[in-house]
Scaffold this active site. Structure first.
Site, mmCIF file in Angstrom:
data_model
loop_
_atom_site.group_PDB
_atom_site.id
_atom_site.type_symbol
_atom_site.label_atom_id
_atom_site.label_comp_id
_atom_site.label_asym_id
_atom_site.label_seq_id
_atom_site.Cartn_x
_atom_site.Cartn_y
_atom_site.Cartn_z
ATOM 1 N N GLN A 67 -2.130 49.006 -14.427
ATOM 2 C CA GLN A 67 -0.933 49.842 -14.213
ATOM 3 C C GLN A 67 -0.050 49.870 -15.460
ATOM 4 O O GLN A 67 0.946 50.592 -15.487
ATOM 5 C CB GLN A 67 -0.165 49.431 -12.956
ATOM 6 N N ASP A 115 2.704 69.061 -13.959
ATOM 7 C CA ASP A 115 2.602 67.931 -13.027
ATOM 8 C C ASP A 115 1.196 67.342 -12.932
ATOM 9 O O ASP A 115 1.035 66.129 -12.889
ATOM 10 C CB ASP A 115 3.076 68.347 -11.622
ATOM 11 N N SER A 164 1.311 71.160 -8.527
ATOM 12 C CA SER A 164 1.251 70.084 -7.528
ATOM 13 C C SER A 164 0.361 70.483 -6.349
ATOM 14 O O SER A 164 0.008 69.621 -5.538
ATOM 15 C CB SER A 164 2.653 69.662 -7.071
ATOM 16 N N THR A 188 5.288 76.043 -14.255
ATOM 17 C CA THR A 188 6.637 76.461 -14.645
ATOM 18 C C THR A 188 6.645 77.555 -15.694
ATOM 19 O O THR A 188 7.509 78.442 -15.678
ATOM 20 C CB THR A 188 7.408 75.228 -15.189
HETATM 21 N N1 ASP Z 1 5.879 71.818 -10.712
HETATM 22 C C1 ASP Z 1 5.495 72.458 -11.949
HETATM 23 C C2 ASP Z 1 3.980 72.479 -12.002
HETATM 24 O O1 ASP Z 1 3.366 71.508 -12.297
HETATM 25 C C3 ASP Z 1 6.061 71.737 -13.120
HETATM 26 C C4 ASP Z 1 5.675 72.298 -14.461
HETATM 27 O O2 ASP Z 1 4.928 73.216 -14.637
HETATM 28 O O3 ASP Z 1 6.187 71.743 -15.444
HETATM 29 O O4 ASP Z 1 3.402 73.502 -11.727
#
Ligand code: ASP
Length: 338
Positions: free
Chosen positions: A277, A90, A59, A13
């Site tokens: 967990q 992530d 991701s 992000t």
């Molecule tokens: N989906 C983004 C990632 O992990 C979320 C982030 O960067 O906060 O690349």
């Protein structure tokens, strides 16, 4: 001479911008971050930016990306004082954990950071996170050597051991936590490093491990779980090891069908690793009658490992060991467990 820091951009992000037609966030190149945070040039550091071949939303992270990062770090080890990795939140905890096992004995900091909002957005947390992470990576101790000599995550004023963190919030700026290990530092008016919590400085040369075995599965138990629906998970050709996120201190359901699937897997050579967990605390195999099954089946005790650390430690360990066994797996490599 100013400390030299290699700033590795992997995506996430922090470096994203909204696509004008769809509104979706998309990764941009590193120059965009530089434009948005010109203050980087005012730090008392020489910052050398570099990017992985294809920046991604984290991701999409794969073990091959971890190998690419290890190669970049190995190539630059001799010429820089530390590393900062810009990474999506992530899977940041997985990458931090993986690097802590794949790079051993490095007497330099590797600090991962990112943000919850892209740097181009007014209230972005990216600028603070990046500037502080760079400053931390450039810190020297009284001997002139880097103060931090381990893999860490810096996020929202807090410095964590990399293989002890998990992402705990999808929307708060305070997105990470390390319930089983204290903070390594905190950025207030001053950046305070808690030197008594840091890993001891390595006494051996750096070893880079580029062999990972990703045939590791993961199951989270829940009341009513039907393990026979997971036949392909408990197939040693698909997964050499399966991490079981058990209840509490290592407890499991007690019905026969449950035990049958696990014992068949172990008989065929599969390895079970028990973690909890719960977000804090540790596996204690004999504490309750319901905690005996996994121990009786010879499951390896994952003590207080996070899921991220358990998965990546297994990938590293199975990728490097010719004769895997519990005692060797449980040896603490980089402060990942008590
Ligand atoms: N989906 C983004 C990632 O992990 C979320 C982030 O960067 O906060 O690349």
């Amino acid at each position: 001479m100013k400390p030299r820091i290699l700033l590795i951009y992997t995506g996430g992000t922090i470096g994203m911008m909204a696509n004008p037609s769809t509104g979706e966030l998309q990764s941009l190149d590193f120059d965009y971050i530089h434009q948005q945070i010109p203050e980087i040039a005012r730090l008392d550091l020489e910052v050398i930016p570099i990017s992985i071949a294809q920046p991604i939303d984290s991701s999409h992270m794969q073990p091959a990306h971890w190998i690419e990062l290890v190669e970049l770090i190995a190539q630059h080890e001799a010429t820089v004082d530390g590393f900062v990795i810009l990474h999506g939140t992530d899977t940041m905890a997985y990458t931090a954990s993986a690097l802590s096992f794949m790079i051993q004995g490095l007497a330099k900091p590797i600090v991962l950071t990112g943000s919850q909002l892209p740097v181009g957005i007014l209230r972005s947390d990216g600028k603070e996170n990046l500037l502080a992470a760079l400053e931390i990576a450039g810190k020297k101790g009284s001997t002139g050597k880097p103060l931090l000599q381990e893999v860490a995550v810096f996020f929202q004023s807090k410095l964590y051991r990399g293989n002890r963190v998990s992402k705990i919030s999808a929307h708060q700026f305070d997105a990470f936590d390390s319930p089983n290990y204290p903070l390594l530092g905190i950025a207030g008016v001053e950046i305070e490093i808690h030197t008594n919590e840091l890993l001891e400085h390595p006494k051996t040369n750096t070893t880079y491990f580029k062999q990972l075995d990703a045939r590791v599965g993961l199951i989270k138990l829940y009341p009513g779980i039907n393990l026979s629906a997971y036949q392909s998970v408990f197939n040693p050709e698909v997964h050499r090891a399966v991490v079981i996120e058990a209840f509490g201190s290592g407890n499991t359901p007690n019905h026969e069908a449950f035990a049958k699937v696990l014992s068949a897997y172990v008989e065929q050579g599969g390895i079970l690793v028990t973690i909890s967990q719960c977000t804090s605390g540790s596996i204690q195999p004999g504490k309750y009658a319901s905690g005996h099954l996994l121990a009786e089946l010879g499951a390896w005790n994952g003590t207080d490992l996070t899921t991220e650390a358990a998965m990546t430690k297994l990938m590293w360990y199975l990728g490097t060991s010719t004769n895997p066994h519990q005692a060797e797996f449980c040896r603490v490599i980089a402060g990942e467990s008590a």
